[in-house]
Write a protein that holds these residues in place. Structure first.
Motif, PDB file in Angstrom:
ATOM      1  N   ARG A   1      -0.749  -2.179 -10.058  1.00 56.33           N
ATOM      2  CA  ARG A   1       0.174  -3.517 -10.302  1.00 56.33           C
ATOM      3  C   ARG A   1       1.188  -3.874  -9.125  1.00 56.33           C
ATOM      4  O   ARG A   1       1.628  -4.909  -9.172  1.00 56.33           O
ATOM      5  CB  ARG A   1       1.267  -2.651 -11.349  1.00 56.33           C
ATOM      6  N   PHE A   2       1.110  -3.004  -7.952  1.00 56.66           N
ATOM      7  CA  PHE A   2       1.703  -3.400  -7.197  1.00 56.66           C
ATOM      8  C   PHE A   2       1.595  -4.799  -6.302  1.00 56.66           C
ATOM      9  O   PHE A   2       2.156  -5.532  -5.973  1.00 56.66           O
ATOM     10  CB  PHE A   2       2.041  -2.410  -5.880  1.00 56.66           C
ATOM     11  N   PRO A   3       0.207  -4.959  -6.224  1.00 58.73           N
ATOM     12  CA  PRO A   3      -0.509  -6.089  -5.664  1.00 58.73           C
ATOM     13  C   PRO A   3       0.330  -7.407  -6.425  1.00 58.73           C
ATOM     14  O   PRO A   3       0.499  -8.468  -5.979  1.00 58.73           O
ATOM     15  CB  PRO A   3      -1.852  -6.184  -5.216  1.00 58.73           C
ATOM     16  N   VAL A   4       0.227  -7.298  -7.850  1.00 62.35           N
ATOM     17  CA  VAL A   4       0.501  -8.237  -8.685  1.00 62.35           C
ATOM     18  C   VAL A   4       2.119  -8.695  -8.653  1.00 62.35           C
ATOM     19  O   VAL A   4       2.380  -9.504  -8.703  1.00 62.35           O
ATOM     20  CB  VAL A   4       0.071  -7.896  -9.901  1.00 62.35           C
ATOM     21  N   TRP A   5       2.826  -7.422  -8.452  1.00 62.00           N
ATOM     22  CA  TRP A   5       4.318  -7.528  -8.481  1.00 62.00           C
ATOM     23  C   TRP A   5       4.665  -8.231  -7.132  1.00 62.00           C
ATOM     24  O   TRP A   5       5.633  -8.955  -7.231  1.00 62.00           O
ATOM     25  CB  TRP A   5       5.065  -6.242  -8.585  1.00 62.00           C
TER      26      TRP A   5
ATOM     27  N   SER B   1       0.931  -1.173  -0.113  1.00 66.31           N
ATOM     28  CA  SER B   1       0.066   0.023   0.003  1.00 66.31           C
ATOM     29  C   SER B   1       0.924   1.364   0.057  1.00 66.31           C
ATOM     30  O   SER B   1       0.457   2.167  -0.604  1.00 66.31           O
ATOM     31  CB  SER B   1      -1.066   0.044   1.276  1.00 66.31           C
ATOM     32  N   GLY B   2       2.070   1.290   0.940  1.00 63.62           N
ATOM     33  CA  GLY B   2       2.866   2.420   0.549  1.00 63.62           C
ATOM     34  C   GLY B   2       3.325   2.571  -0.883  1.00 63.62           C
ATOM     35  O   GLY B   2       3.757   3.705  -1.138  1.00 63.62           O
ATOM     36  N   MET B   3       3.822   1.493  -1.262  1.00 63.30           N
ATOM     37  CA  MET B   3       4.172   1.722  -2.768  1.00 63.30           C
ATOM     38  C   MET B   3       3.112   2.395  -3.733  1.00 63.30           C
ATOM     39  O   MET B   3       3.251   2.890  -4.717  1.00 63.30           O
ATOM     40  CB  MET B   3       4.784   0.493  -3.440  1.00 63.30           C
ATOM     41  N   GLN B   4       2.032   1.943  -3.701  1.00 65.88           N
ATOM     42  CA  GLN B   4       0.667   2.374  -4.315  1.00 65.88           C
ATOM     43  C   GLN B   4       0.435   3.789  -4.030  1.00 65.88           C
ATOM     44  O   GLN B   4       0.258   4.499  -5.154  1.00 65.88           O
ATOM     45  CB  GLN B   4      -0.323   1.632  -3.876  1.00 65.88           C
ATOM     46  N   GLU B   5       0.729   4.400  -2.845  1.00 66.68           N
ATOM     47  CA  GLU B   5       0.590   5.595  -2.590  1.00 66.68           C
ATOM     48  C   GLU B   5       1.858   6.648  -3.237  1.00 66.68           C
ATOM     49  O   GLU B   5       1.750   7.847  -3.700  1.00 66.68           O
ATOM     50  CB  GLU B   5       0.484   6.096  -1.193  1.00 66.68           C
TER      51      GLU B   5
END
Length: 261
Positions: free
Chosen positions: A179-183, A167-171
């Motif tokens: 894409r971050f959950p997939v990655w 979630s931090g990367m998503q923000e």
């Protein structure tokens, strides 16, 4: 400490000499074939090349050994508690894999819990307890037998994704939010494969299970797992009490393409 992912000196040597016998996944056996090697763990591949240099080599020694390790990684369901290597070595292998496996933007979202002995047994008792009311009565015997096979092993590696990191990367990078959950799943999958392959290279048997999310809450409560750790898989390992079954492969014509070669 670097895990010995390159699994077998004699597998390597067999690519150079048809008389080389099958052996274990370490370089210890190479001392018989290559008595001049001063440090088999570091020089076995180079020594094999020197001794069998008259035979054409179609693949570099290091990549050949790595591919052999990939081939050797199979689902072994007949396990026992007799580990061929010390627990601290297994722990070090898992730690090193955790450190070295890539993640998107080096986000390092992977988390791991390793259970040995009674703690491992407890996990599979919990799993059976959760599954019993959910499985039809006429199917329970097969399920119970399967879980008993997991419990017969020596340990389990539990893999998690830290959702706070994701979630931090998503923000931080909103453009790639979806894409971050997939990655994160990609990274945990690589960690699972690397851990599995390396443990098998050390002579262990293993199989990968996915009882999440059914067991997530009980696992979190029993082993004080942070709420932001999302369970993704369970790698059961132990001594090998059997071999893998037959594995078929689809024709490469159906699964592979190449362009520009």
């Amino acid at each position: 400490m670097r895990p010995q992912v390159l699994s077998s000196t004699l597998l390597l040597a067999s690519r150079f000499s048809t008389t080389a016998a099958a052996s274990t996944s370490t370089c210890r056996a190479a001392r018989t074939l290559f008595p001049s090697a001063s440090s088999p763990l570091k020089t076995c591949a180079a020594t094999a090349t020197r001794y069998f240099s008259s035979t054409p080599v179609t693949m570099a020694a290091n990549s050949a050994s790595l591919l052999e390790a990939f081939k050797a990684r199979r689902s072994i369901y007949q396990l026992n508690k007799e580990l061929p290597v010390p627990k601290d070595k297994i722990t070090s292998i898992v730690q090193e894999a955790l450190i070295q496996i890539p993640s998107s933007f080096n986000s390092q979202s992977n988390r791991v819990l390793v259970l040995y002995g009674a703690e491992h047994d407890k996990l599979w008792d919990i799993t059976s307890e959760i599954l019993k009311p959910l499985v039809p009565a006429d199917s329970w015997d097969a399920t119970a037998k399967r879980n008993a096979g997991f419990k017969a092993g020596a340990g389990t590696v539990l893999f998690f994704i830290d959702t706070t990191v994701v979630s931090g990367m998503q923000e931080k990078f909103a453009l790639y939010k979806d894409r971050f959950p997939v990655w994160g799943e990609h990274s945990t999958a690589m960690l699972q494969f690397a851990t599995w392959t390396t443990l098998e290279a050390e002579g262990l048997g293993a199989n990968l299970q996915h009882y999440n999310p059914l067991i997530d809450e009980r696992v979190a409560a029993e082993w004080k797992v942070p709420a932001n750790w999302q369970l993704t898989a369970q790698l059961v390992f132990g001594g090998r009490a059997g071999e893998a079954g037959q594995k078929d492969h689809l024709p490469l014509e159906e699964t592979f393409k190449v362009a520009g070669a």
